[in-house]
Design a protein around this motif. Structure first.
Motif, PDB file in Angstrom:
ATOM      1  N   VAL A   1       0.796  -1.213   0.126  1.00 42.46           N
ATOM      2  CA  VAL A   1      -0.223  -0.042   0.049  1.00 42.46           C
ATOM      3  C   VAL A   1       0.780   1.172  -0.127  1.00 42.46           C
ATOM      4  O   VAL A   1       1.618   1.395   0.633  1.00 42.46           O
ATOM      5  CB  VAL A   1      -0.969   0.082   1.220  1.00 42.46           C
ATOM      6  CG1 VAL A   1      -1.933   1.401   1.349  1.00 42.46           C
ATOM      7  CG2 VAL A   1      -1.993  -1.235   1.105  1.00 42.46           C
TER       8      VAL A   1
ATOM      9  N   SER B   1      -5.397   1.906  -0.944  1.00 41.73           N
ATOM     10  CA  SER B   1      -5.508   0.996  -1.970  1.00 41.73           C
ATOM     11  C   SER B   1      -4.113   0.144  -1.998  1.00 41.73           C
ATOM     12  O   SER B   1      -3.279   0.764  -2.045  1.00 41.73           O
ATOM     13  CB  SER B   1      -6.030   1.328  -3.249  1.00 41.73           C
ATOM     14  OG  SER B   1      -7.152   2.007  -3.144  1.00 41.73           O
ATOM     15  N   THR B   2      -4.215  -1.207  -2.416  1.00 44.87           N
ATOM     16  CA  THR B   2      -2.743  -1.823  -2.654  1.00 44.87           C
ATOM     17  C   THR B   2      -2.267  -1.585  -4.003  1.00 44.87           C
ATOM     18  O   THR B   2      -3.222  -0.959  -4.842  1.00 44.87           O
ATOM     19  CB  THR B   2      -3.294  -3.533  -2.457  1.00 44.87           C
ATOM     20  OG1 THR B   2      -4.133  -3.756  -3.752  1.00 44.87           O
ATOM     21  CG2 THR B   2      -3.752  -3.951  -1.301  1.00 44.87           C
TER      22      THR B   2
ATOM     23  N   GLU C   1      -4.292  -2.650  -6.944  1.00 46.24           N
ATOM     24  CA  GLU C   1      -5.788  -1.917  -7.166  1.00 46.24           C
ATOM     25  C   GLU C   1      -5.738  -0.428  -7.771  1.00 46.24           C
ATOM     26  O   GLU C   1      -6.511   0.022  -8.293  1.00 46.24           O
ATOM     27  CB  GLU C   1      -6.431  -1.578  -5.617  1.00 46.24           C
ATOM     28  CG  GLU C   1      -6.868  -3.083  -4.976  1.00 46.24           C
ATOM     29  CD  GLU C   1      -7.045  -2.912  -3.643  1.00 46.24           C
ATOM     30  OE1 GLU C   1      -8.051  -3.565  -3.041  1.00 46.24           O
ATOM     31  OE2 GLU C   1      -6.837  -1.945  -2.873  1.00 46.24           O
ATOM     32  N   LEU C   2      -4.432   0.080  -7.602  1.00 45.13           N
ATOM     33  CA  LEU C   2      -4.234   1.396  -7.916  1.00 45.13           C
ATOM     34  C   LEU C   2      -4.166   1.363  -9.795  1.00 45.13           C
ATOM     35  O   LEU C   2      -3.633   0.442 -10.332  1.00 45.13           O
ATOM     36  CB  LEU C   2      -2.870   1.952  -7.646  1.00 45.13           C
ATOM     37  CG  LEU C   2      -3.019   2.364  -6.171  1.00 45.13           C
ATOM     38  CD1 LEU C   2      -1.408   2.719  -5.934  1.00 45.13           C
ATOM     39  CD2 LEU C   2      -4.012   3.427  -5.826  1.00 45.13           C
TER      40      LEU C   2
END
Length: 67
Positions: free
Chosen positions: A23, A49-50, A53-54
């Motif tokens: 993260v 967000s990890t 996920e970004l």
């Protein structure tokens, strides 16, 4: 609060290999650099967000000289 800029830099393979997915702190920059594929791209963290996920903040650019 003191302001600090931090940039993490690695290949996409190495970013994906980290488990659990990191993260990035809010405003922290994660840079993908792969000189063999001649690409560079970045993600900017939101503190929640990890990495996976970004979304990339800039399109993948080719022809980057990583020296």
């Amino acid at each position: 609060m003191a302001t600090q800029i931090q940039v993490r830099r690695d290949t996409q393979t190495d970013w994906d290999a980290v488990s659990p997915s990191p993260v990035l702190a809010e405003g922290e920059i994660g840079l993908v650099v792969d000189s063999s594929a001649k690409i560079a791209a970045l993600k900017i963290g939101d503190g929640v967000s990890t990495w996976k996920e970004l979304e990339f903040s800039l399109p993948v650019m080719s022809g980057v000289d990583n020296t």
